[in-house]
Design a protein around this motif. Structure first.
Motif, short mmCIF file in Angstrom:
data_model
loop_
_atom_site.label_atom_id
_atom_site.label_comp_id
_atom_site.label_asym_id
_atom_site.label_seq_id
_atom_site.Cartn_x
_atom_site.Cartn_y
_atom_site.Cartn_z
N UNK A 247 -2.56 4.30 0.44
CA UNK A 247 -2.79 2.87 0.37
C UNK A 247 -3.61 2.48 -0.84
N UNK B 167 -1.29 1.95 -4.43
CA UNK B 167 -0.78 0.63 -4.82
C UNK B 167 -1.70 -0.50 -4.39
N UNK C 244 -3.21 -1.39 -1.74
CA UNK C 244 -3.22 -2.06 -0.44
C UNK C 244 -4.64 -1.99 0.12
N UNK D 236 3.10 -3.15 -8.63
CA UNK D 236 3.56 -2.59 -7.35
C UNK D 236 5.06 -2.39 -7.34
#
Lengths: 284, 217, 217
Positions: free
Chosen positions: A72, A75, A77, A115
């Motif tokens: 995570x 990218x 997140x 992304x």
């Protein structure tokens, strides 16, 4: 890995050419010193990882070791407190200011754009339930990359055929089994032509008989030359498909190496214990 | 606006006396509805005519305004020869209306307790009474507290409508004072603040009760 | 039959009152919903300052009876010199009041979506605007539809309160008829029936929406 026939339809748009002379494998992903805390809880304690183009890295380890958080962070997140991530030479999320040497956060627009080069498939609730399978796959190419709808749909059908779900294009996700949904999720991520694909325990929530079809799709993807990072508990997949295995625990990489070496003769006691259960059952 | 302290000195006690009536109505309604709502909810589980009547009752009170129910009771009883005081009419109307809502809250709570709890209890050999009192009801009570708290707050606010039939709860008191003094802002601000205090107290009691009765769900 | 005579003579007047009720509710629903969506977005995405202001607003609105706010505005508006017809003044207050409840309904809808939906959308490179438009809102609104309809029913019933400040709609109309015919039971029950028809229809639509939203997930 075998080479693929260059004119057969492939899951990967631009596979690295295997067998051609190359100076050194070009790094596709470089993570340097990533530190991530949730409040007082330090989940990643300085993780550095390099993945070469076309390489398949499988991350294993006990729950809570930070494997999911690692993916995570790639990218963005999840935000991380220290460290940088680059994919194919381009920084993701944070770039280093050449003058001060400090890292600065990229704009939301840049982050969203970067992304596009990374595909990720999650454990569950992946697909958009209010769209059909086809709509799920074309939504991002059409609206994010501006691909003409006809072209996006053609590519979507190609991808569906390769994961074996051509007849489900007009169905809603609720009508598909978990394994079928995950295969659609893989096709959806691939529709954006990513350079790197990440898989976060994508078979953990599936019924055992559905696991095989998803792993088969991932195996095909690996054969087609995609750079992959896979977090999984499926040890047979790790042994058969991985180019490299990384063992994580307590927020750090404890050991990494080729599958044959890791499974037969791990250097660390902790890894040996972890794999012992698997080895005992399957006696490599 | 802050200047007229004399006025404030007279208004505040009046508002507070109204607030007492408001509080009385609210607390009585809530307590009565806890019991009445439970009876209605249990009646609804019946598969025969009783269940149907309970269902119709709930639908009726949920889909008609409280004010109309209030008028029916107040004027209806007066016309019929048994005049009820404003307070009693208000109390009756509030109980009838909120009884329906509380019954629905109980129903939601009962439904949300997993079927497995019943099975587990029966597997251990419990009979109906024990099963309900030691396994089911404690879980229902815990789950039902947040919506009940909301209902209590709703009741406090609904008491203001009883002003329409001249009961001297806080809303009516405020209205009377505004009409006779033209000091609109202060009076209503005062009433509003007291309502906020009352509803906050209800909310606070609800949260505390929730924490006290919280077992792992 | 003789008992129903007053109702039979006046039902048309009551229907006109119901028309006004619907007009009022309809006029208030639109701004309430629009503002509700905006406030929900502020609640989920807004900066801390904006969220704090919102929390205060929600606390005040949900802790004070609508009747108090209506009466307050009714007395206050002429004093401020704003030339607003009472109808619109009332619609404004009700819109602001129900926007608070609507915003909580929409917020719950948005927040109940699994994190993976946000993650998937973001991972595909969608900007927040696009993500909200094609992934989050379509799902959140579908989830929020049943409680939204429930709030609409509440709004329709709340229009009855404007009769207390002297505006004309169904409840006021029925009061007028009762004063004239001295038949409170028949007239108020007749009015209740009209309210019931409106609200129950809406409630059934809400239940239909609820069933539909379960199928798609």
């Amino acid at each position: 890995m075998d080479d693929t026939l260059s004119d057969a339809p492939s899951l990967v748009t631009d596979p690295p050419v295997i067998g051609a002379p190359q100076a050194a494998p070009r790094p596709m992903l470089t993570m340097t010193g990533v530190v991530k805390s949730f409040g007082a809880n330090q989940v990643l304690r300085g993780v550095s990882l390099s993945v070469a183009a076309g390489e398949v890295v499988v991350v294993i380890g006990p729950s809570g070791s930070g494997k999911t958080t690692l993916l995570r962070c790639v990218n963005l997140l999840e935000d991380y407190q220290q460290g940088t991530v680059t994919v194919d030479g381009a920084p993701i999320g944070y770039r280093i200011d050449p003058r001060s040497g400090q890292r600065q956060r990229m704009s939301e627009r840049d982050i969203a754009a970067s992304r596009e080069t990374i595909g990720i498939v999650f454990q569950s609730y992946n697909l958009f339930p209010h769209m059909t399978v086809l709509q799920n796959i074309v939504a991002a190419p059409v609206r994010v990359k501006g691909v003409p709808r006809a072209k996006a749909e053609a590519r979507a059908r190609e991808l569906l055929a390769l994961v074996g779900l051509s007849d489900k294009a007009g169905e809603y996700p609720v009508r598909l089994s978990g394994g079928q949904q995950q295969r659609v999720a893989i096709a959806r991520a691939l529709a954006m032509d990513p350079k790197l694909m990440m898989f976060d325990e994508v078979t953990s929530a599936l019924d055992p008989e559905l696991v095989g079809e998803v792993l088969a799709a991932m195996q095909q993807l690996a054969r087609d030359g995609m750079t992959m990072i896979v977090v999984t508990h499926e040890m047979s997949f790790a042994r058969d498909v991985a180019d490299r295995i990384v063992f994580m625990e307590g927020g750090v990489i404890v050991e990494e190496g080729k599958p044959e070496q890791m499974f037969a003769a791990p250097r660390t006691e902790r890894v040996r214990q972890f794999l012992k259960r698997y080895n005992d059952r399957y006696r490599i | 606006m802050l200047a007229d302290l004399h006025f404030l000195a007279r208004v505040i006690p009046a508002l507070l006396s109204g607030a007492v009536i408001t509080a009385e109505l609210s607390v009585l309604t809530f307590l009565i509805c806890l019991v009445w709502g439970l009876l209605v909810a249990l009646a609804r589980t019946n598969h025969g005519p009783l269940g149907w009547i309970a269902g119709a009752y709930i639908q009726t009170v949920r889909n008609t305004p409280l004010l109309i129910q209030l008028y029916i009771i107040y004027f209806g009883f007066a016309m019929g020869g048994f005049p009820l005081s404003g307070f009693m009419s208000g109390l009756l109307a509030l109980c009838i209306q909120n009884g329906g809502y509380v019954a629905e809250i109980y129903r939601g709570g009962l439904q949300s307790v997993s079927q497995r709890q019943y099975e587990a209890g029966r597997a251990l050999g419990m009979r109906r009474w024990t099963l309900y009192t030691t396994v089911i009801m404690p879980q229902v009570i815990a789950r039902v507290i947040p919506p009940m708290t909301n209902q209590a707050i709703s009741i406090i606010k609904d008491t203001s409508q009883v002003a329409a039939i001249a009961v001297m709860e806080m809303m009516k008191v405020a209205e009377v004072w505004v009409e006779s003094s033209a000091n609109t802002y202060d009076v209503f601000a005062g009433a509003a603040i007291i309502y906020l205090v009352l509803t906050s107290i209800a909310g606070f009691i609800g949260k505390v009760t929730e924490r006290r009765l919280a077992f792992a769900q | 039959m003789k008992m129903l005579a007053p109702l039979l003579h006046s039902y048309w007047y009551l229907f006109r009152g119901a028309g006004m009720t619907l007009l009022m509710a309809g006029a208030a629903v639109l701004p309430a919903t629009a503002l509700g969506v905006v406030l929900a977005l502020v609640h989920v995405f807004g900066r801390p300052m904006a969220r704090a202001v919102l929390q205060v607003y929600l606390f005040v609105v949900r802790g004070i009876p609508l009747l108090v706010l209506l009466t307050f505005v009714y007395y206050l508006l002429p004093l401020t010199g704003i030339d607003l017809p009472p109808f619109w003044g009332v619609v404004l207050v009700m819109s602001l009041y129900y926007a608070a409840f609507m915003s909580e309904v929409f917020r719950a809808g948005i927040e109940s979506l699994p994190q993976a939906q946000w993650d998937a959308a973001r991972s595909l490179g969608m900007t927040r605007h696009l993500m909200l438009r094609i992934v989050i809102f379509p799902q959140a609104l579908r989830l929020a539809a049943p409680p939204f309809v429930s709030q609409c029913v509440s709004l329709v019933k709340a229009t009855s309160l404007v009769s207390i400040v002297g505006l004309w709609e169904l409840t006021m109309a029925s009061r007028e008829v009762v004063e004239r015919t001295l038949a409170p039971f028949q007239i108020f029950i007749g009015a209740a029936l009209i309210y019931f028809c409106i609200c129950y229809t809406l409630a059934l639509y809400g239940r239909y929406l609820e069933r539909r939203s379960l199928v798609g997930h």
